[in-house]
Design a protein around this motif. Structure first.
Motif, short mmCIF file in Angstrom:
data_model
loop_
_atom_site.label_atom_id
_atom_site.label_comp_id
_atom_site.label_asym_id
_atom_site.label_seq_id
_atom_site.Cartn_x
_atom_site.Cartn_y
_atom_site.Cartn_z
N ASP A 193 1.41 10.29 -4.14
CA ASP A 193 0.79 10.80 -2.92
C ASP A 193 1.82 11.59 -2.12
O ASP A 193 2.90 11.08 -1.79
N ARG A 194 1.49 12.84 -1.79
CA ARG A 194 2.47 13.72 -1.12
C ARG A 194 2.89 13.18 0.23
O ARG A 194 4.09 13.24 0.59
N GLU A 195 1.94 12.65 1.00
CA GLU A 195 2.28 12.11 2.32
C GLU A 195 3.26 10.94 2.21
O GLU A 195 4.19 10.81 3.02
N ALA A 196 3.07 10.09 1.22
CA ALA A 196 3.97 8.95 1.03
C ALA A 196 5.38 9.41 0.67
O ALA A 196 6.38 8.86 1.15
N TRP A 197 5.47 10.46 -0.17
CA TRP A 197 6.79 10.97 -0.55
C TRP A 197 7.46 11.69 0.62
O TRP A 197 8.68 11.63 0.78
N ASP B 93 1.55 6.52 -6.96
CA ASP B 93 0.41 7.39 -7.25
C ASP B 93 0.72 8.85 -6.94
O ASP B 93 -0.18 9.71 -7.00
N ALA C 63 1.08 4.12 -2.95
CA ALA C 63 0.93 5.55 -2.72
C ALA C 63 2.10 6.33 -3.32
O ALA C 63 1.91 7.42 -3.89
N SER D 252 0.82 -1.21 0.00
CA SER D 252 0.00 0.00 0.00
C SER D 252 0.85 1.27 0.00
O SER D 252 0.53 2.25 -0.69
N TRP D 253 1.95 1.27 0.77
CA TRP D 253 2.82 2.44 0.78
C TRP D 253 3.50 2.64 -0.57
O TRP D 253 3.60 3.75 -1.08
#
Length: 319
Positions: A121-125, A119, A116, A112-113
């Protein structure tokens, strides 16, 4: 098997990296922490890493696997941590679905991470950035002087080997399973990887963390980068000023092993005379043998080690 095909032009275009690269060494350290080989050298270091590495760093183990055959975007050839982190951020739009599926299939936990990340995803980066920073502060920053020392000593020795014995001997010394088939450099260990250099050349980079077969990656110059185990792994590097040239190159214990083998000895005799364990003595002789500095032969049940002409030459040149 790793197979690297050289043209005549490539054989004249083999160079060494000018310095170690922070993000490459960080990724190799995270990989080394998960491996189980060379326990005599890395066992204690891995135990320390398991205790000291913060939980924020753990997602990196979904991205960086023990065989070292990992996504190149997370280990850029950058000269500083900040430059490397910026390069990683800049690579986000270039990540492909195929890269995700390969990374997800190798991850030990949920993908899942990773999904992200792909995709965008800013939080993942942000989580990736934080994990790399905290890992760097624990695994690399406190030991940078030793990493540079190991790197420079290996380059110095292999430069001498290259001058004295040629490019084939220099590359064959990077791993015990390395050999040549015509103009193809081969290492008989997985994973399978084949590349034609096509005149673009090869840059050699020793890493004091890496323990597996040489790894091949792209380089911003267009050449290929060959990352291989440094002759002196980090746990054996001298933490302060070395007592001599050989200590800087090999580490004190390994230099003592080489000196001791001017007279032929068994592994048990080495361990007894130098006050080290049998596994440690075996590990040191394996590395010295792979570098062409000692030879090993059997006499009945006994295994006898002694320095080669190259080893004697190194002892003379190192005082």
């Amino acid at each position: 098997m790793l197979r690297v095909h050289f043209t005549a032009e490539d054989l004249f275009n083999v160079t060494f990296a000018s310095e170690p690269m922070p993000l490459v060494e960080l990724c190799m350290a995270l990989v080394a922490a998960q491996r189980t080989d060379e326990q005599a050298v890395f066992g204690r270091w891995r135990s320390l890493v398991a205790r000291e590495l913060p939980g924020r760093a753990l997602p990196l183990f979904d991205l960086l696997r023990p065989d070292g055959d990992n996504p190149e975007f997370v280990e850029p050839c950058s000269r500083s941590l900040e430059e490397g982190l910026a390069d990683i951020r800049g690579s986000a739009p270039l990540l492909t679905p195929d890269m995700f599926h390969r990374a997800a299939a190798r991850a030990p936990g949920s993908a899942s991470w990773l999904r992200a990340l792909w995709d965008l995803d800013r939080e993942a980066w942000d989580q990736l950035d934080s994990a790399l920073r905290v890992s760097y502060e624990v695994l690399v920053a406190p030991h940078w002087a030793r990493i540079r020392q190991s790197f420079q000593a290996d380059v110095a020795w292999r430069t001498r080997l290259l001058a004295a014995h040629g490019i084939k001997a220099c590359l064959a010394s990077t791993h015990p399973a390395a050999d040549w088939s015509g103009t193809a450099f081969e290492v008989g260990r997985p994973p399978d990887y084949e590349v034609h250099l096509g005149g673009r050349g090869l840059i050699l980079m020793p890493s004091p963390f890496w323990t597996g077969r040489p790894l091949l990656a792209g380089h911003p110059s267009g050449a290929h980068l060959l990352l291989y185990p440094a002759l002196t792994p980090l746990p054996l590097s001298v933490p302060g000023p070395a007592a001599g040239a050989l200590d800087a190159l090999l580490g004190r214990t390994r230099a003592a092993v080489l000196q001791s083998l001017v007279q032929q000895r068994t592994t048990s005799e080495l361990a007894r005379d130098l006050g080290i364990s049998l596994p440690s003595a075996s590990e040191h002789t394996r590395t010295l043998r792979a570098a062409g500095l000692i030879t090993t032969e059997r006499d009945g049940k006994a295994v006898l080690h002694s320095t080669t002409a190259l080893g004697v030459d190194l002892l003379h040149s190192g005082g």
